[in-house]
Design an enzyme around this catalytic site. Structure first.
Site, PDB file in Angstrom:
ATOM      1  N   HIS A  21       6.073  10.765 -10.832  1.00 37.23           N
ATOM      2  CA  HIS A  21       6.801   9.673 -10.736  1.00 37.23           C
ATOM      3  C   HIS A  21       7.800   9.372 -11.813  1.00 37.23           C
ATOM      4  O   HIS A  21       8.552   9.072 -11.412  1.00 37.23           O
ATOM      5  CB  HIS A  21       4.904   8.677 -11.410  1.00 37.23           C
ATOM      6  N   MET A  32      -6.902   1.039  -8.123  1.00 39.78           N
ATOM      7  CA  MET A  32      -6.502  -0.211  -7.400  1.00 39.78           C
ATOM      8  C   MET A  32      -6.430  -1.158  -7.408  1.00 39.78           C
ATOM      9  O   MET A  32      -7.332  -1.918  -7.674  1.00 39.78           O
ATOM     10  CB  MET A  32      -7.719   0.295  -6.614  1.00 39.78           C
ATOM     11  N   HIS A  48       0.914   6.815 -16.790  1.00 35.29           N
ATOM     12  CA  HIS A  48       1.901   6.048 -15.644  1.00 35.29           C
ATOM     13  C   HIS A  48       2.430   5.511 -16.650  1.00 35.29           C
ATOM     14  O   HIS A  48       1.765   3.902 -17.307  1.00 35.29           O
ATOM     15  CB  HIS A  48       1.175   4.726 -14.552  1.00 35.29           C
ATOM     16  N   CYS A  61       0.929  -1.198   0.457  1.00 35.55           N
ATOM     17  CA  CYS A  61       0.353  -0.133  -0.016  1.00 35.55           C
ATOM     18  C   CYS A  61       1.095   0.917   0.444  1.00 35.55           C
ATOM     19  O   CYS A  61       0.627   2.541  -0.990  1.00 35.55           O
ATOM     20  CB  CYS A  61      -0.939   0.187   1.017  1.00 35.55           C
ATOM     21  N   CYS A  68       1.895   3.559  -3.144  1.00 34.75           N
ATOM     22  CA  CYS A  68       0.591   4.771  -3.294  1.00 34.75           C
ATOM     23  C   CYS A  68       0.299   5.877  -2.669  1.00 34.75           C
ATOM     24  O   CYS A  68      -0.523   6.817  -2.950  1.00 34.75           O
ATOM     25  CB  CYS A  68      -0.186   3.913  -4.222  1.00 34.75           C
ATOM     26  N   HIS A  69       0.285   5.067  -1.807  1.00 35.25           N
ATOM     27  CA  HIS A  69      -0.623   5.441  -0.297  1.00 35.25           C
ATOM     28  C   HIS A  69      -0.179   6.653   0.463  1.00 35.25           C
ATOM     29  O   HIS A  69      -0.057   7.272   1.335  1.00 35.25           O
ATOM     30  CB  HIS A  69      -1.420   4.685   0.387  1.00 35.25           C
TER      31      HIS A  69
END
Length: 553
Positions: free
Chosen positions: A337, A98, A379, A57, A60-61
């Site tokens: 990114h 997700m 992305h 997790c 991304c978070h």
């Protein structure tokens, strides 16, 4: 997955994303959330939850759960959402990228319940990691003067693939000519990227746990010659490539602590640590966790191009004098990114994915050229360079958040009207794409959808004919070709061999099930071979030595 369950998952994701701080503070539910008593976790449960969050997790978070590519998971949002909605979100995922951790079998119902309860608690503050910690972890296994003076094996090094074995904490070195495994090398957890030294001798890999391994490809059996841990979590590694600095330096970018580290290229001895904490480019507010995302090496100056995610700053770090370090800071957009160079190697294009933009930097002039609006959450990986029949040279990105594939013009001389804007959009299968790929010798553009929750979509690949980009893509059932048996394997990251006539795909299954690598003939789009071996555990990223060394994509 039933339609009602998918809609429930999407509603949960939307609710998390839609609660602004101001709105949350005004709602009765938010006031109740402020008085909420978080469920108690045992020490064992907390350790397990922290491990799962780190592995699945945090990328991304965020370690502090403030969000970036993924939505914020701070307690003002999670407590208003509630345990049941959180569990639905984790179980079902969404087409916007997700992952469906539950229905894919990656997490059990008990683990999902644990993670739901964990997210209702305040995030634990991880420790710092400085020079003393780095030097304590640093090992030179084979000193430079004990290494081969010349290549000691018969491998075609240019066509070796470094393949991430995500959940086993290893990389597989595979001979691209024979399709045989050369060596399985223990590394950090979930190697995120492999990069080559300028000479093509040394391979650098970095795990999500910030462990860096230096591999000597000249050895009779290529293996690790040095290692170091640069922090608690990381994603990026690069080496100095400017003339006169070949193989001299390496740089690692950390997610936690938010910093980058410059090291000696042949031993990984840490030389310089620089924090990236600071203010964002938009609101000018201080951010405690500006993570270092992608790093590339400039072809025009002795500089590393360091992309800082949360602040949205692109740092041109001059490595010619580490004592008097000079850095040019370029304001771009938050949530930088990954990205890559255009076909000339002068312009660097990087996705600011949660801002739905791609930033373009002129690495010769060290300045921002443009911020390009794309689709939802671009992305690209390194992206893909091709010649569009109508618009000339373009750089391509797909998206996590929608099905579009954007073409950005990259020729400011002969196609000035098309430069640095989206000149066309293709329609891929759906959201959840991580990588696009082509090759200068190819007529194909490949687009994966590895994070889409639909098994038919994430188990296949879309391929466009570059000469007829307005036509619908052909969909190839890569996972079915792999014939791995049980599971719901994801097809991820197309990668070419050196010759540009083969495309390799990872068929990424769960750790306890069979995975594979599928090799496709680029010209015919037909199955060429399937590489299966019990040691190929959860293969994801693949990096061909020659293409990585020369920034060919």
């Amino acid at each position: 997955m039933t339609k009602s369950k998918l809609l429930a998952g999407l509603a949960a994701v939307a609710l998390i994303g839609g609660l602004s701080a101001a709105h949350a503070a005004d709602t009765p539910a938010a006031k109740a959330a402020a008085e909420f008593k978080a469920p108690t976790l045992t020490a064992e449960e907390m350790d397990q939850a922290k491990k799962i969050f780190f592995e699945r997790c945090a990328g991304c978070h965020g370690v502090l759960r403030k969000g970036a590519t993924g939505k914020p998971l701070t307690t003002d949002k999670t407590r208003e959402l509630g345990l049941d909605n959180i569990k639905t979100m984790i179980t079902m995922g969404s087409p916007a990228g997700m992952p469906n951790w539950g229905t894919s079998g990656e997490l059990t119902e008990q683990q999902i319940d644990l993670m739901g309860r964990y997210l209702l608690n305040e995030p634990p503050q991880p420790p710092e990691f400085g020079m003393k910690d780095m030097k304590a972890s640093w090992k030179v296994i084979v000193p430079p003067d004990k290494r081969p003076a010349k290549k000691m094996n018969s491998y075609n090094i240019d066509n070796i693939f470094s393949v991430t074995l995500r959940d086993s904490g290893e990389v597989a070195l595979i001979d691209g000519d024979t399709k045989k495994i050369i060596n399985i090398i223990k590394t950090g957890y979930a190697v995120h990227i492999s990069r080559m030294s300028a000479s093509g001798r040394y391979l650098y890999v970095i795990g999500r746990d910030a462990k860096v391994d230096l591999i000597d490809l000249w050895m009779e059996k290529p293996d690790t010659v040095a290692e170091i841990k640069t922090g608690m979590e990381a994603r990026s590694i690069e080496t100095s490539k400017f003339k006169g600095f070949e193989d001299k330096l390496a740089i690692a970018g950390d997610y936690w602590p938010p910093q980058y580290v410059i090291m000696k290229g042949d031993t990984l001895e840490p030389l310089k640590i620089v924090s990236t904490r600071g203010n964002t480019v938009d609101t000018q507010e201080y951010h405690p966790e500006p993570r270092v995302a992608s790093i590339v090496s400039s072809h025009y100056h002795p500089e590393f191009v360091v992309n800082v995610k949360e602040t949205g700053k692109i740092l041109m770090v001059d490595y010619s004098d580490l004592t008097n370090l000079r850095t040019t800071s370029i304001d771009a957009a938050p949530f930088l990114h990954d990205g890559g160079f255009d076909s000339t190697g002068r312009y660097f294009l990087v996705a600011a994915n949660a801002s739905n933009k791609v930033a373009v930097v002129d690495t010769k002039e060290d300045k921002l050229v443009n911020l390009v609006d794309t689709g939802a959450k671009p992305h690209p990986g390194r992206g893909a360079n091709l010649i569009d029949p109508k618009f000339g040279p373009v750089w391509v990105t797909s998206h996590l958040g929608d099905e579009t594939v954007a073409l950005i013009g990259t020729d400011p001389i002969n196609h000035k009207a098309n430069a640095w804007k989206v000149v066309g959009k293709l329609k891929g299968q759906d959201g959840g794409s991580l990588f696009v790929k082509t090759h200068p010798k190819s007529h194909n553009l490949w687009v994966d959808t590895a994070l889409n929750p639909d098994p038919d979509i994430h188990g296949s690949i879309a391929v466009f004919d570059i000469a007829h980009l307005d036509a619908k893509p052909e969909i190839l059932p890569i996972a079915k070709w792999a014939d791995v048996g049980e599971g719901s394997p994801r097809v991820v990251q197309p990668e070419y061999n050196k010759a540009g006539d083969e495309v390799w795909f990872s068929v990424w299954n769960t750790k306890t099930k069979t995975s594979a690598i599928v090799v496709v003939d680029d010209k015919t789009r037909k199955l060429k071979t399937v590489i299966k071996d019990p040691r190929l555990i959860t293969p994801t990223g693949k990096f061909n030595v020659y293409n990585t060394q020369h920034d060919i994509y």
